[in-house]
Motif scaffolding. Structure first.
Motif, PDB file in Angstrom:
ATOM      1  N   ARG A   8       0.868  -1.174   0.000  1.00  0.00           N
ATOM      2  CA  ARG A   8       0.000   0.000   0.000  1.00  0.00           C
ATOM      3  C   ARG A   8       0.902   1.219   0.000  1.00  0.00           C
ATOM      4  O   ARG A   8       1.639   1.450   0.968  1.00  0.00           O
ATOM      5  N   PRO A   9       0.896   2.009  -1.075  1.00  0.00           N
ATOM      6  CA  PRO A   9       1.836   3.120  -1.195  1.00  0.00           C
ATOM      7  C   PRO A   9       1.798   4.093  -0.030  1.00  0.00           C
ATOM      8  O   PRO A   9       2.797   4.713   0.307  1.00  0.00           O
ATOM      9  N   SER A  10       0.637   4.255   0.611  1.00  0.00           N
ATOM     10  CA  SER A  10       0.521   5.239   1.694  1.00  0.00           C
ATOM     11  C   SER A  10       1.094   4.733   3.016  1.00  0.00           C
ATOM     12  O   SER A  10       1.183   5.492   3.980  1.00  0.00           O
ATOM     13  N   LEU A  11       1.475   3.469   3.086  1.00  0.00           N
ATOM     14  CA  LEU A  11       2.030   2.893   4.298  1.00  0.00           C
ATOM     15  C   LEU A  11       3.545   2.781   4.197  1.00  0.00           C
ATOM     16  O   LEU A  11       4.088   2.506   3.128  1.00  0.00           O
ATOM     17  N   SER A  12       4.225   2.964   5.315  1.00  0.00           N
ATOM     18  CA  SER A  12       5.674   2.777   5.347  1.00  0.00           C
ATOM     19  C   SER A  12       6.015   1.302   5.177  1.00  0.00           C
ATOM     20  O   SER A  12       5.150   0.422   5.306  1.00  0.00           O
ATOM     21  N   ARG A  13       7.286   1.044   4.925  1.00  0.00           N
ATOM     22  CA  ARG A  13       7.744  -0.341   4.798  1.00  0.00           C
ATOM     23  C   ARG A  13       7.468  -1.118   6.088  1.00  0.00           C
ATOM     24  O   ARG A  13       7.015  -2.258   6.063  1.00  0.00           O
ATOM     25  N   ALA A  15       5.166  -0.536   8.394  1.00  0.00           N
ATOM     26  CA  ALA A  15       3.729  -0.783   8.555  1.00  0.00           C
ATOM     27  C   ALA A  15       3.280  -1.942   7.677  1.00  0.00           C
ATOM     28  O   ALA A  15       2.446  -2.762   8.084  1.00  0.00           O
ATOM     29  N   GLN A  16       3.840  -2.023   6.476  1.00  0.00           N
ATOM     30  CA  GLN A  16       3.478  -3.115   5.578  1.00  0.00           C
ATOM     31  C   GLN A  16       3.997  -4.457   6.094  1.00  0.00           C
ATOM     32  O   GLN A  16       3.371  -5.495   5.872  1.00  0.00           O
ATOM     33  N   GLU A  17       5.124  -4.452   6.799  1.00  0.00           N
ATOM     34  CA  GLU A  17       5.649  -5.693   7.363  1.00  0.00           C
ATOM     35  C   GLU A  17       4.905  -6.102   8.632  1.00  0.00           C
ATOM     36  O   GLU A  17       4.864  -7.278   8.979  1.00  0.00           O
ATOM     37  N   LEU A  18       4.321  -5.127   9.293  1.00  0.00           N
ATOM     38  CA  LEU A  18       3.621  -5.411  10.542  1.00  0.00           C
ATOM     39  C   LEU A  18       2.383  -6.266  10.341  1.00  0.00           C
ATOM     40  O   LEU A  18       2.097  -7.174  11.137  1.00  0.00           O
ATOM     41  N   LEU A  19       1.627  -5.998   9.309  1.00  0.00           N
ATOM     42  CA  LEU A  19       0.327  -6.636   9.157  1.00  0.00           C
ATOM     43  C   LEU A  19       0.417  -8.154   9.034  1.00  0.00           C
ATOM     44  O   LEU A  19      -0.369  -8.865   9.696  1.00  0.00           O
ATOM     45  N   PRO A  20       1.333  -8.718   8.240  1.00  0.00           N
ATOM     46  CA  PRO A  20       1.430 -10.181   8.216  1.00  0.00           C
ATOM     47  C   PRO A  20       1.762 -10.785   9.576  1.00  0.00           C
ATOM     48  O   PRO A  20       1.302 -11.885   9.898  1.00  0.00           O
ATOM     49  N   VAL A  21       2.564 -10.074  10.374  1.00  0.00           N
ATOM     50  CA  VAL A  21       2.908 -10.575  11.700  1.00  0.00           C
ATOM     51  C   VAL A  21       1.684 -10.566  12.609  1.00  0.00           C
ATOM     52  O   VAL A  21       1.416 -11.538  13.333  1.00  0.00           O
ATOM     53  N   LEU A  22       0.906  -9.491  12.565  1.00  0.00           N
ATOM     54  CA  LEU A  22      -0.323  -9.440  13.356  1.00  0.00           C
ATOM     55  C   LEU A  22      -1.308 -10.511  12.904  1.00  0.00           C
ATOM     56  O   LEU A  22      -1.970 -11.155  13.728  1.00  0.00           O
ATOM     57  N   TYR A  23      -1.426 -10.707  11.617  1.00  0.00           N
ATOM     58  CA  TYR A  23      -2.337 -11.718  11.073  1.00  0.00           C
ATOM     59  C   TYR A  23      -1.933 -13.121  11.540  1.00  0.00           C
ATOM     60  O   TYR A  23      -2.782 -13.934  11.915  1.00  0.00           O
ATOM     61  N   THR A  24      -0.634 -13.391  11.546  1.00  0.00           N
ATOM     62  CA  THR A  24      -0.142 -14.724  11.882  1.00  0.00           C
ATOM     63  C   THR A  24      -0.201 -14.998  13.377  1.00  0.00           C
ATOM     64  O   THR A  24      -0.576 -16.087  13.807  1.00  0.00           O
ATOM     65  N   LEU A  54      -1.742   1.836  10.610  1.00  0.00           N
ATOM     66  CA  LEU A  54      -2.551   0.685  10.200  1.00  0.00           C
ATOM     67  C   LEU A  54      -3.975   0.815  10.732  1.00  0.00           C
ATOM     68  O   LEU A  54      -4.949   0.480  10.043  1.00  0.00           O
ATOM     69  N   GLN A  55      -4.101   1.311  11.944  1.00  0.00           N
ATOM     70  CA  GLN A  55      -5.421   1.505  12.543  1.00  0.00           C
ATOM     71  C   GLN A  55      -6.232   2.537  11.762  1.00  0.00           C
ATOM     72  O   GLN A  55      -7.435   2.348  11.524  1.00  0.00           O
ATOM     73  N   GLU A  56      -5.591   3.611  11.351  1.00  0.00           N
ATOM     74  CA  GLU A  56      -6.274   4.654  10.573  1.00  0.00           C
ATOM     75  C   GLU A  56      -6.766   4.122   9.229  1.00  0.00           C
ATOM     76  O   GLU A  56      -7.788   4.584   8.702  1.00  0.00           O
ATOM     77  N   HIS A  57      -6.067   3.131   8.665  1.00  0.00           N
ATOM     78  CA  HIS A  57      -6.494   2.510   7.402  1.00  0.00           C
ATOM     79  C   HIS A  57      -7.501   1.387   7.622  1.00  0.00           C
ATOM     80  O   HIS A  57      -7.948   0.754   6.669  1.00  0.00           O
ATOM     81  N   GLY A  58      -7.827   1.112   8.880  1.00  0.00           N
ATOM     82  CA  GLY A  58      -8.776   0.041   9.174  1.00  0.00           C
ATOM     83  C   GLY A  58      -8.196  -1.346   9.081  1.00  0.00           C
ATOM     84  O   GLY A  58      -8.934  -2.336   9.105  1.00  0.00           O
ATOM     85  N   LEU A  59      -6.854  -1.469   8.987  1.00  0.00           N
ATOM     86  CA  LEU A  59      -6.204  -2.761   8.798  1.00  0.00           C
ATOM     87  C   LEU A  59      -5.845  -3.437  10.120  1.00  0.00           C
ATOM     88  O   LEU A  59      -5.668  -4.658  10.167  1.00  0.00           O
ATOM     89  N   ALA A  60      -5.708  -2.660  11.167  1.00  0.00           N
ATOM     90  CA  ALA A  60      -5.365  -3.194  12.485  1.00  0.00           C
ATOM     91  C   ALA A  60      -6.154  -2.422  13.533  1.00  0.00           C
ATOM     92  O   ALA A  60      -6.640  -1.316  13.289  1.00  0.00           O
ATOM     93  N   THR A  78      -7.442  -6.558  11.745  1.00  0.00           N
ATOM     94  CA  THR A  78      -8.896  -6.537  11.584  1.00  0.00           C
ATOM     95  C   THR A  78      -9.308  -7.461  10.444  1.00  0.00           C
ATOM     96  O   THR A  78      -8.469  -8.022   9.732  1.00  0.00           O
ATOM     97  N   ALA A  79     -10.619  -7.591  10.241  1.00  0.00           N
ATOM     98  CA  ALA A  79     -11.120  -8.390   9.120  1.00  0.00           C
ATOM     99  C   ALA A  79     -10.616  -7.820   7.795  1.00  0.00           C
ATOM    100  O   ALA A  79     -10.235  -8.568   6.881  1.00  0.00           O
ATOM    101  N   LEU A  80     -10.579  -6.492   7.679  1.00  0.00           N
ATOM    102  CA  LEU A  80     -10.065  -5.871   6.457  1.00  0.00           C
ATOM    103  C   LEU A  80      -8.577  -6.173   6.286  1.00  0.00           C
ATOM    104  O   LEU A  80      -8.115  -6.455   5.173  1.00  0.00           O
TER     105      LEU A  80
END
Length: 318
Positions: A8-13, A15-24, A54-60, A78-80
């Motif tokens: 996601r271009p609007s997210l830092s590197r 932040a983009q690495e964080l989401l898979p870790v939270l998901y897992t 991530l929270q502001e984007h609804g992803l976490a 989050t589900a998103l």
């Protein structure tokens, strides 16, 4: 193992690495995430800012930790956010997604303790030059232990986590798999022993052929234990105790060993298969690492403390 970034271009590197870790890993503190992804830093400030992005984007999102940690937040996808990870197809899809309600439930401390165990392995791997990264463990992976729908024993074994660790010793690299069980001194020793009994069933479980099918595989060999289709070797069982002073945990470890010795099915499985099991504490694992003599073997006559490989120590090492 590097994390799979969410593009996601609007997210830092980060932040983009964080989401898979939270998901897992379902539920983590900012401090745990900092240790996983930014081990060279001591401040959690930047990590918290990226979680908030991530929270502001609804992803976490985050929930408050209940147990003696005033105001500390626990973060989850989050589900998103889960949809975004699964759409990228870089990670296996999880059958279980954490919800707002689950994140705020009594499972908080158990989930954090499982992740703290993975973190201890990861941090020592970095020091030793081994491989165990932010995505090297998966929670609650189902393993079938019997066929049919008869009543009685459960049909599935579900370890708290399955952890992968690559040990480097000179030019030799060794892939290790562990079944992790974490006990926060909230269950009886008898219940822990029952979990070992379930692992004995998994170690010896041979799937029944479908009606009309032979017990031989397509190449004519006999069908073998189910674990052989999934793992190169049977994962070692590592029970990790926490939630009480070390002397209390040590007594629980010895009680568990005594119950394991009295379990005839477990002993038969250990004699017939490469089943290995040991118990340690989260405190010892974090302080000394997996290759120090911190593990009490639960099977066999030798009760001498060893490491996570569960092999007898040589006289020179004693």
């Amino acid at each position: 193992m590097p994390t799979a970034p969410v593009c996601r271009p609007s997210l830092s590197r980060l932040a983009q690495e964080l989401l898979p870790v939270l998901y897992t890993h379902r539920l983590l503190t900012a401090a745990q995430l900092n240790r996983l992804l930014r081990p060279q830093t001591t401040s959690n400030r930047y990590m918290r800012s990226q979680l908030q992005a991530l929270q502001e984007h609804g992803l976490a999102d985050a929930t408050v930790r209940h147990h003696n940690h005033v105001g500390e937040l626990l973060w989850y996808a989050t589900a998103l956010g889960a949809d975004a990870i699964e759409a990228g197809q870089e990670l296996p899809s999880r059958s279980y997604r954490i919800t707002e309600r689950a994140a705020a439930s009594a499972l908080q401390e158990h989930t954090l303790a499982i992740n703290e165990t993975g973190l201890a392995m990861t941090e020592h791997a970095r020091r030793l030059g081994d491989e165990c990264g932010p995505l090297s463990w998966d929670m609650e992976v189902l393993h079938r232990v019997r066929d049919g729908a008869r009543h009685g024993d459960e049909a599935w074994l579900t370890p708290d986590a399955v952890l992968r660790y690559t040990r480097t010793d000179g030019n030799e690299r060794r892939l290790l798999n562990f079944f992790i069980e974490v006990d926060r001194t909230t269950m009886s020793v008898a219940r822990l022993a029952a979990k070992l009994h379930a692992y004995a069933r998994y170690a010896t479980y041979i799937p029944q052929p479908a009606p009309g099918r032979s017990r031989h595989s397509t190449n004519g060999d006999l069908v073998q234990e189910a674990w052989r289709e999934r793992y190169p070797t049977l994962p070692r069982i590592l029970i990790v105790l926490t939630g009480a002073p070390e002397p209390v945990l040590a007594r629980r470890a010895w009680d568990l060993r005594a119950l394991a010795a009295a379990d005839t099915r477990l002993q038969r499985a250990a004699a017939r298969t490469p089943l290995q099991a040991g118990v340690t504490s989260l405190g010892l694992l974090g302080k000394h690492g997996p290759f120090a003599p911190i593990v009490t073997p639960l099977l066999g006559e030798d009760a001498t403390a060893t490491d996570v490989l569960l092999q007898p120590r040589s006289p020179a090492a004693v």
